[in-house]
Design a protein around this motif. Structure first.
Motif, PDB file in Angstrom:
ATOM      1  N   GLY A   1     -11.003  21.389  -2.795  1.00  0.00           N
ATOM      2  CA  GLY A   1     -12.127  20.760  -2.101  1.00  0.00           C
ATOM      3  C   GLY A   1     -12.001  20.896  -0.591  1.00  0.00           C
ATOM      4  O   GLY A   1     -12.997  20.992   0.129  1.00  0.00           O
TER       5      GLY A   1
ATOM      6  N   GLY B   1     -17.868  15.718   3.101  1.00  0.00           N
ATOM      7  CA  GLY B   1     -18.053  15.894   1.655  1.00  0.00           C
ATOM      8  C   GLY B   1     -19.452  16.391   1.340  1.00  0.00           C
ATOM      9  O   GLY B   1     -19.651  17.278   0.502  1.00  0.00           O
TER      10      GLY B   1
ATOM     11  N   ASP C   1     -23.422  19.067  -7.546  1.00  0.00           N
ATOM     12  CA  ASP C   1     -22.300  19.869  -8.065  1.00  0.00           C
ATOM     13  C   ASP C   1     -22.517  20.244  -9.539  1.00  0.00           C
ATOM     14  O   ASP C   1     -22.121  21.326  -9.974  1.00  0.00           O
TER      15      ASP C   1
HETATM   16  O1  CDP Z   1     -12.457  14.381  -2.884  1.00  0.00           O
HETATM   17  P1  CDP Z   1     -13.750  14.591  -3.596  1.00  0.00           P
HETATM   18  O2  CDP Z   1     -13.580  14.680  -5.072  1.00  0.00           O
HETATM   19  O3  CDP Z   1     -14.822  13.651  -3.191  1.00  0.00           O
HETATM   20  O4  CDP Z   1     -14.332  15.994  -3.086  1.00  0.00           O
HETATM   21  P2  CDP Z   1     -13.593  17.375  -2.907  1.00  0.00           P
HETATM   22  O5  CDP Z   1     -12.774  17.704  -4.114  1.00  0.00           O
HETATM   23  O6  CDP Z   1     -12.906  17.410  -1.590  1.00  0.00           O
HETATM   24  O7  CDP Z   1     -14.836  18.418  -2.885  1.00  0.00           O
HETATM   25  C1  CDP Z   1     -15.856  18.360  -1.923  1.00  0.00           C
HETATM   26  C2  CDP Z   1     -17.009  19.215  -2.412  1.00  0.00           C
HETATM   27  O8  CDP Z   1     -16.588  20.580  -2.450  1.00  0.00           O
HETATM   28  C3  CDP Z   1     -17.480  18.930  -3.832  1.00  0.00           C
HETATM   29  O9  CDP Z   1     -18.495  17.947  -3.880  1.00  0.00           O
HETATM   30  C4  CDP Z   1     -17.984  20.295  -4.305  1.00  0.00           C
HETATM   31  O10 CDP Z   1     -19.322  20.511  -3.947  1.00  0.00           O
HETATM   32  C5  CDP Z   1     -17.143  21.282  -3.550  1.00  0.00           C
HETATM   33  N1  CDP Z   1     -16.088  21.883  -4.386  1.00  0.00           N
HETATM   34  C6  CDP Z   1     -16.431  22.921  -5.225  1.00  0.00           C
HETATM   35  O11 CDP Z   1     -17.585  23.280  -5.326  1.00  0.00           O
HETATM   36  N2  CDP Z   1     -15.484  23.555  -5.963  1.00  0.00           N
HETATM   37  C7  CDP Z   1     -14.199  23.170  -5.896  1.00  0.00           C
HETATM   38  N3  CDP Z   1     -13.281  23.825  -6.621  1.00  0.00           N
HETATM   39  C8  CDP Z   1     -13.832  22.090  -5.079  1.00  0.00           C
HETATM   40  C9  CDP Z   1     -14.802  21.447  -4.329  1.00  0.00           C
END
Ligand code: CDP
Length: 194
Positions: free
Chosen positions: A34, A70, A154
């Motif tokens: 992320g 985010g 997402d």
């Molecule tokens: O910590 P949190 O779970 O809130 O968010 P994060 O894992 O930091 O991810 C932020 C955003 O990045 C997510 O809402 C996804 O849109 C995107 N993301 C993604 O598309 N694919 C990933 N492997 C990780 C994050």
């Protein structure tokens, strides 16, 4: 040893905490994927160019955990060329010698479908929003709305939408303490490590 633990799930479900604990316990490298998308969103300008030119300094910014970062992450993460620019780095990390834990949205489905362990970590939207509010503060109703909107984006995007891999084990952390959630996940990893 090549051994990948894929940890996917919606916002603030506890993926990061569980992944760090698994990495520590089993001596695996950890990548919070992320953070890559947060760094691309925070950089501004053309997101594809930002993803192609991402540097370690971009990942070290201290504002990447904010709600705004985010939100920006989830917008740039829907762009296929952004995802494509970040894929090989994540694949190489997943299959590095010594084993790795990666947490994100598409690790078990797209980045590393061959992962030895796949977890889908989730919790109710209310519980997740409360946890995020404890981290970032502000208006609780706004935090809940942001978490729900980000999950919808997402899960609804065409490229690598958030969904559990067919062979993922679901860990619902709504009513679990951190120790309980980590213990469940660690049992699955230990069983696969043999
Ligand atoms: O910590 P949190 O779970 O809130 O968010 P994060 O894992 O930091 O991810 C932020 C955003 O990045 C997510 O809402 C996804 O849109 C995107 N993301 C993604 O598309 N694919 C990933 N492997 C990780 C994050």
């Amino acid at each position: 040893m090549i051994f990948t633990v894929a940890v996917d799930g919606p916002a603030a479900a506890g993926k990061g905490t569980i992944s760090k604990a698994l990495a520590d316990r089993f001596g695996l490298a950890h990548l919070d994927t992320g953070l890559l998308y947060r760094a691309v969103g925070a950089k501004g300008g053309d997101p594809v160019a930002a993803a192609q030119g991402l540097t370690p300094e971009d990942l070290a910014r201290d504002d990447l955990r904010s709600l705004a970062a985010g939100e920006a992450a989830s917008r740039v993460a829907a762009i296929p060329a952004v995802r494509a620019a970040l894929t090989q780095f994540q694949r190489d990390f997943a299959r590095r010698e010594g084993g790795a834990v990666l947490d994100g949205r598409d690790i078990g489905t797209v980045i590393c479908p061959e992962a030895e362990v796949k977890l889908y970590v989730t919790a109710s939207a209310e519980v997740r929003a409360h946890r995020r509010w404890l981290e970032v503060g502000g208006d609780a109703a706004q935090v809940l709305a942001e978490v729900v909107a980000r999950d919808e984006r997402d899960m609804g995007r065409a490229d690598a939408p958030l969904r559990p891999a067919a062979d993922a084990v679901r860990v619902d952390t709504s009513a679990l303490s951190i120790d309980e959630a980590v213990a469940q996940a660690a049992t699955l990893v230990a069983a696969r490590l043999g």
